[in-house]
Motif scaffolding. Structure first.
Motif, PDB file in Angstrom:
ATOM      1  N   ARG A  35      20.844 -43.337 -17.193  1.00 21.53           N
ATOM      2  CA  ARG A  35      20.281 -42.127 -17.817  1.00 21.53           C
ATOM      3  C   ARG A  35      19.643 -42.451 -19.163  1.00 21.53           C
ATOM      4  NH1 ARG A  35      25.519 -38.738 -16.292  1.00 21.53           N
ATOM      5  NH2 ARG A  35      24.901 -37.966 -14.239  1.00 21.53           N
ATOM      6  N   MET A  36      20.277 -43.356 -19.899  1.00 20.29           N
ATOM      7  CA  MET A  36      19.736 -43.755 -21.206  1.00 20.29           C
ATOM      8  C   MET A  36      18.368 -44.406 -21.031  1.00 20.29           C
ATOM      9  SD  MET A  36      21.887 -45.878 -24.083  1.00 20.29           S
ATOM     10  CE  MET A  36      23.456 -45.111 -23.743  1.00 20.29           C
ATOM     11  N   GLU A  37      18.235 -45.258 -20.007  1.00 20.87           N
ATOM     12  CA  GLU A  37      16.951 -45.923 -19.756  1.00 20.87           C
ATOM     13  C   GLU A  37      15.881 -44.887 -19.409  1.00 20.87           C
ATOM     14  OE1 GLU A  37      16.768 -48.787 -20.672  1.00 20.87           O
ATOM     15  OE2 GLU A  37      18.258 -50.169 -19.863  1.00 20.87           O
ATOM     16  N   ASN A  38      16.263 -43.844 -18.696  1.00 16.64           N
ATOM     17  CA  ASN A  38      15.304 -42.801 -18.339  1.00 16.64           C
ATOM     18  C   ASN A  38      14.822 -42.055 -19.591  1.00 16.64           C
ATOM     19  OD1 ASN A  38      13.894 -41.567 -16.139  1.00 16.64           O
ATOM     20  ND2 ASN A  38      15.117 -39.738 -16.460  1.00 16.64           N
ATOM     21  N   ARG A  39      15.735 -41.842 -20.540  1.00 20.70           N
ATOM     22  CA  ARG A  39      15.336 -41.219 -21.810  1.00 20.70           C
ATOM     23  C   ARG A  39      14.360 -42.122 -22.565  1.00 20.70           C
ATOM     24  NH1 ARG A  39      20.790 -39.846 -22.111  1.00 20.70           N
ATOM     25  NH2 ARG A  39      21.249 -41.362 -23.745  1.00 20.70           N
ATOM     26  N   ILE A  50       3.868 -51.357 -19.473  1.00 21.92           N
ATOM     27  CA  ILE A  50       4.919 -52.346 -19.236  1.00 21.92           C
ATOM     28  C   ILE A  50       6.267 -51.824 -19.730  1.00 21.92           C
ATOM     29  CG2 ILE A  50       5.800 -54.594 -20.017  1.00 21.92           C
ATOM     30  CD1 ILE A  50       2.848 -55.569 -19.854  1.00 21.92           C
ATOM     31  N   VAL A  51       6.300 -51.233 -20.911  1.00 27.87           N
ATOM     32  CA  VAL A  51       7.590 -50.753 -21.418  1.00 27.87           C
ATOM     33  C   VAL A  51       8.073 -49.535 -20.626  1.00 27.87           C
ATOM     34  CG1 VAL A  51       7.333 -51.763 -23.711  1.00 27.87           C
ATOM     35  CG2 VAL A  51       6.547 -49.429 -23.332  1.00 27.87           C
ATOM     36  N   ILE A  52       7.141 -48.688 -20.189  1.00 31.10           N
ATOM     37  CA  ILE A  52       7.521 -47.544 -19.354  1.00 31.10           C
ATOM     38  C   ILE A  52       8.092 -48.039 -18.024  1.00 31.10           C
ATOM     39  CG2 ILE A  52       6.610 -45.599 -18.005  1.00 31.10           C
ATOM     40  CD1 ILE A  52       4.572 -45.171 -20.342  1.00 31.10           C
ATOM     41  N   GLU A  53       7.389 -48.970 -17.396  1.00 28.92           N
ATOM     42  CA  GLU A  53       7.860 -49.505 -16.110  1.00 28.92           C
ATOM     43  C   GLU A  53       9.159 -50.278 -16.273  1.00 28.92           C
ATOM     44  OE1 GLU A  53       8.067 -50.463 -12.054  1.00 28.92           O
ATOM     45  OE2 GLU A  53       6.929 -48.910 -13.112  1.00 28.92           O
ATOM     46  N   GLY A  54       9.277 -51.017 -17.376  1.00 30.95           N
ATOM     47  CA  GLY A  54      10.517 -51.762 -17.633  1.00 30.95           C
ATOM     48  C   GLY A  54      11.721 -50.842 -17.727  1.00 30.95           C
ATOM     49  N   GLU A  55      11.540 -49.709 -18.394  1.00 29.16           N
ATOM     50  CA  GLU A  55      12.640 -48.746 -18.505  1.00 29.16           C
ATOM     51  C   GLU A  55      12.924 -48.075 -17.150  1.00 29.16           C
ATOM     52  OE1 GLU A  55      14.457 -48.658 -21.040  1.00 29.16           O
ATOM     53  OE2 GLU A  55      13.241 -49.418 -22.692  1.00 29.16           O
ATOM     54  N   GLU A 109      12.408 -49.497 -14.172  1.00 28.70           N
ATOM     55  CA  GLU A 109      13.105 -50.513 -13.362  1.00 28.70           C
ATOM     56  C   GLU A 109      14.571 -50.590 -13.777  1.00 28.70           C
ATOM     57  OE1 GLU A 109      11.580 -53.414 -11.431  1.00 28.70           O
ATOM     58  OE2 GLU A 109       9.640 -52.423 -11.304  1.00 28.70           O
ATOM     59  N   ALA A 110      14.814 -50.553 -15.084  1.00 26.83           N
ATOM     60  CA  ALA A 110      16.190 -50.626 -15.583  1.00 26.83           C
ATOM     61  C   ALA A 110      16.995 -49.422 -15.087  1.00 26.83           C
ATOM     62  CB  ALA A 110      16.192 -50.678 -17.112  1.00 26.83           C
ATOM     63  N   HIS A 111      16.380 -48.247 -15.126  1.00 27.91           N
ATOM     64  CA  HIS A 111      17.029 -47.024 -14.623  1.00 27.91           C
ATOM     65  C   HIS A 111      17.469 -47.220 -13.163  1.00 27.91           C
ATOM     66  CE1 HIS A 111      17.648 -42.748 -13.781  1.00 27.91           C
ATOM     67  NE2 HIS A 111      16.814 -42.862 -12.764  1.00 27.91           N
ATOM     68  N   GLU A 112      16.543 -47.686 -12.343  1.00 29.57           N
ATOM     69  CA  GLU A 112      16.842 -47.879 -10.914  1.00 29.57           C
ATOM     70  C   GLU A 112      17.874 -48.993 -10.710  1.00 29.57           C
ATOM     71  OE1 GLU A 112      13.048 -48.596  -9.109  1.00 29.57           O
ATOM     72  OE2 GLU A 112      12.282 -46.607  -9.639  1.00 29.57           O
ATOM     73  N   ASN A 113      17.752 -50.059 -11.490  1.00 35.07           N
ATOM     74  CA  ASN A 113      18.674 -51.192 -11.337  1.00 35.07           C
ATOM     75  C   ASN A 113      20.105 -50.808 -11.693  1.00 35.07           C
ATOM     76  OD1 ASN A 113      16.482 -52.726 -10.595  1.00 35.07           O
ATOM     77  ND2 ASN A 113      16.349 -53.887 -12.511  1.00 35.07           N
ATOM     78  N   GLU A 117      12.623 -47.951 -32.656  1.00 35.15           N
ATOM     79  CA  GLU A 117      13.836 -48.276 -33.422  1.00 35.15           C
ATOM     80  C   GLU A 117      15.074 -47.660 -32.780  1.00 35.15           C
ATOM     81  OE1 GLU A 117      11.977 -48.877 -37.936  1.00 35.15           O
ATOM     82  OE2 GLU A 117      12.713 -46.909 -37.315  1.00 35.15           O
ATOM     83  N   GLY A 118      14.936 -46.448 -32.264  1.00 32.81           N
ATOM     84  CA  GLY A 118      16.062 -45.809 -31.591  1.00 32.81           C
ATOM     85  C   GLY A 118      16.405 -46.501 -30.283  1.00 32.81           C
ATOM     86  N   VAL A 119      15.365 -46.902 -29.545  1.00 30.30           N
ATOM     87  CA  VAL A 119      15.574 -47.549 -28.245  1.00 30.30           C
ATOM     88  C   VAL A 119      16.266 -48.898 -28.399  1.00 30.30           C
ATOM     89  CG1 VAL A 119      14.375 -48.646 -26.305  1.00 30.30           C
ATOM     90  CG2 VAL A 119      13.684 -46.362 -27.068  1.00 30.30           C
ATOM     91  N   VAL A 120      15.846 -49.696 -29.367  1.00 26.82           N
ATOM     92  CA  VAL A 120      16.362 -51.070 -29.469  1.00 26.82           C
ATOM     93  C   VAL A 120      17.862 -51.071 -29.769  1.00 26.82           C
ATOM     94  CG1 VAL A 120      15.988 -51.631 -31.917  1.00 26.82           C
ATOM     95  CG2 VAL A 120      15.644 -53.385 -30.193  1.00 26.82           C
ATOM     96  N   LYS A 121      18.334 -50.066 -30.483  1.00 27.05           N
ATOM     97  CA  LYS A 121      19.780 -49.971 -30.739  1.00 27.05           C
ATOM     98  C   LYS A 121      20.542 -49.800 -29.426  1.00 27.05           C
ATOM     99  CE  LYS A 121      19.150 -47.881 -35.286  1.00 27.05           C
ATOM    100  NZ  LYS A 121      19.057 -46.588 -35.982  1.00 27.05           N
TER     101      LYS A 121
END
Length: 231
Positions: free
Chosen positions: A58-62, A27-32, A34-38, A138-142
């Motif tokens: 690009r950040m979402e892809n990372r 879910i978190v992989i797909e969510g990121e 989807e965000a990348h594409e959006n 922790e890095g992602v949530v920032k």
């Protein structure tokens, strides 16, 4: 802090944990993804903000790559078919809105609903995560707070013209979040994440975002009720 204590008791290598993690991690992989594409689609729709939106994509892809590493660390294969189905309604609504050039609806789905959903999930997950995943998350949530801030700022600047469409988009999409939370509640529980805590954190993040954009407390309570009606 019962959640913090729970992390001491969780067996990250048990069959039950790995089974639940295969879906949560997906879910978190797909969510990121989807965000990348959006954000790439929004970059096409908002040419004046193109570079900033591509940077967010690009950040979402990372982030996606970071969460893929979390799965590999626990030797878990993410159930991506489950995750694509999990996001299918929100994904479909975004695609329809983009095809109709409904920028406001697209921003509500991506920059408010999906980002608030992610922030809530990551906030509740961090205290009960394994050490490797905790550092990644922790890095992602920032970063996610900055993404939420982008949508807030655009919608705030365009609030008077966006308000009516925001209310319609909220009514269409907020109930989906409740169905998604219910769908994942059992797996989240196995990971030490309480559904009530997820709901509470999401509602706080989402309510604050609506307030920052310009909605009154009365508006926010009314809009939030559409989600609660689907609970």
């Amino acid at each position: 802090m019962p959640q913090l204590e729970a992390s001491l008791e969780i067996d990250f290598h048990s069959a039950a944990y790995k089974d639940a993690y295969s879906r949560i991690n997906a879910i978190v992989i797909e969510g990121e993804q989807e965000a990348h594409e959006n954000y790439l689609k929004l970059a096409e729709m908002l040419p004046d903000n193109h570079d900033q939106l591509v940077s967010l994509a690009r950040m979402e892809n990372r982030h996606k790559k970071g969460f893929e590493a979390c799965g590999r660390n626990l030797q878990v294969t993410p159930d991506m078919d489950f995750a694509r189905q999990f996001f299918s309604d929100l994904h479909g609504n975004f695609q329809v809105a983009a095809a109709n050039n409904q920028i406001v609806t697209c921003l509500l789905i991506q920059s408010l609903i999906i980002e608030c959903f992610a922030i809530a999930a990551y906030n509740i997950y961090i205290p009960v995560a394994d050490d490797f995943a905790r550092k990644i998350t922790e890095g992602v949530v920032k970063d996610e707070y900055s993404h939420l801030n982008y949508g807030e700022e655009w919608l705030k600047a365009n609030f008077e013209t966006a308000k009516a469409e925001l209310e319609v988009a909220n009514r269409q999409n907020l109930p989906l979040v409740w169905r998604m939370l219910n769908q994942v509640a059992e797996d989240a529980q196995v990971l030490g994440m309480e559904k009530e805590a997820l709901v509470e954190d999401f509602m706080i993040q989402y309510g604050e975002a609506l307030s920052n954009i310009g909605f009154s407390t009365r508006d926010i309570m009314r809009m939030s009720a559409y989600g609660l009606a689907a609970a």
